[in-house]
Motif scaffolding. Sequence first.
Motif, PDB file in Angstrom:
ATOM      1  N   LYS A 255       0.833  -1.215   0.000  1.00 13.96           N
ATOM      2  CA  LYS A 255       0.000   0.000   0.000  1.00 13.96           C
ATOM      3  C   LYS A 255       0.862   1.258   0.000  1.00 13.96           C
ATOM      4  CE  LYS A 255      -3.824  -2.332   2.297  1.00 13.96           C
ATOM      5  NZ  LYS A 255      -4.730  -2.394   3.454  1.00 13.96           N
ATOM      6  N   THR A 256       1.824   1.269  -0.903  1.00 15.32           N
ATOM      7  CA  THR A 256       2.735   2.404  -0.989  1.00 15.32           C
ATOM      8  C   THR A 256       2.426   3.247  -2.220  1.00 15.32           C
ATOM      9  OG1 THR A 256       5.054   3.060  -1.240  1.00 15.32           O
ATOM     10  CG2 THR A 256       4.423   0.956  -2.193  1.00 15.32           C
ATOM     11  N   THR A 257       2.654   4.537  -2.115  1.00 10.37           N
ATOM     12  CA  THR A 257       2.476   5.427  -3.266  1.00 10.37           C
ATOM     13  C   THR A 257       3.781   5.615  -4.020  1.00 10.37           C
ATOM     14  OG1 THR A 257       2.898   7.346  -1.839  1.00 10.37           O
ATOM     15  CG2 THR A 257       0.599   6.712  -2.167  1.00 10.37           C
ATOM     16  N   ASP A 258       4.884   5.199  -3.404  1.00  2.00           N
ATOM     17  CA  ASP A 258       6.196   5.484  -3.978  1.00  2.00           C
ATOM     18  C   ASP A 258       7.091   4.253  -3.867  1.00  2.00           C
ATOM     19  OD1 ASP A 258       8.495   6.585  -4.925  1.00  2.00           O
ATOM     20  OD2 ASP A 258       8.732   8.079  -3.348  1.00  2.00           O
ATOM     21  N   ILE A 259       7.509   3.716  -4.997  1.00  2.20           N
ATOM     22  CA  ILE A 259       8.388   2.544  -5.003  1.00  2.20           C
ATOM     23  C   ILE A 259       9.522   2.799  -5.990  1.00  2.20           C
ATOM     24  CG2 ILE A 259       6.865   1.409  -6.667  1.00  2.20           C
ATOM     25  CD1 ILE A 259       7.802  -1.280  -5.557  1.00  2.20           C
TER      26      ILE A 259
END
Length: 325
Positions: A255-259
């Motif tokens: 549930k990350t917006t930035d990878i």
Amino acid sequence: MSKKSGYLNRTLEFHKIYEEEIIPILKSYKQQNEKSDKKNRYLKSLGNAVLSLGGIIFLLLYIYSESENINMVIAWSMLGSSALLIFGGASIMSKPCEELESNRLSLKRKCMSKLLRVFGNIKWYNNCEVIKTDEIRKTGLFKVIADRFTDDEFVGDYHGVKFRMSETRFRVNEHVGFTGVILAFEANKPFESHTIIVSKLAPDRHRSLNLEPVILEDPKFCRDYNVYSSDQTEARYLITPSLMERFRKLKVAFKTTDIACAFFKNKVIFALDNEGLSGLSKNLFEIDAYSAFTDDREAINIFYNELTSVLDMAAYFKLDEKTGL
């Protein structure tokens, strides 16, 4: 045994262990916490009283010193007493927090050893920096890594692919920090290039390493990410459609917006920022003791999905079979 059947058996075994072995531990933990609550409330009240007394003495000293009508011996005595009381009060108030953290780590140690049996050869550590700061810095994914702290960490081997995972936070600059997971896989076959994938949400966070922009054939992936590499041909060979799909699945699982990702020195390192642009972060790999008394299994399901997504990525990085490298 088919892949689907193996996944189902693992899921059933995981939840069986949770019901039969973990829930009794969680119930005992909750009862232990309830017993210590009364003592902790007393300690906090005592610490607050001692702290307040120290503050009052310091205030009186300030008032008397303003009138210049105070003996120096008395003044120094009052100052010393005030400092001791303030320090003592703060120490007493910190004890419940220290006990709570100690109990939390003890709970995790007991539960992790049982739950991780399902996933094979995986070990849990706490605050050991299994992925060194210098190793992360050399990937080029971050310009600065300062004031780093680690929490839950894992070291494992899945289908012959070694991996390390670190829940961590650090400061990138005065206004931006990273709070999330650093994930490192050992490649089974060597590659020469240095390639990075960075989110267009944070285009200036990575270091400039004289890498050239790479344009991939997937327009959707290129819309969300920038790719840079020292070798255009090898970069396209590494970043396959299958990798892009796993990349997206990893993002969804955590549930990350930035990878971001780096291929460097025969390692593949991911950085999953759970704070992102929202400024909010969540504590990963948590085991909720209070869910043992409800029908809510959300926390343990999230824990299972997070680890499963990592193992799926490890299975992909059996590079000799998947990409031919």
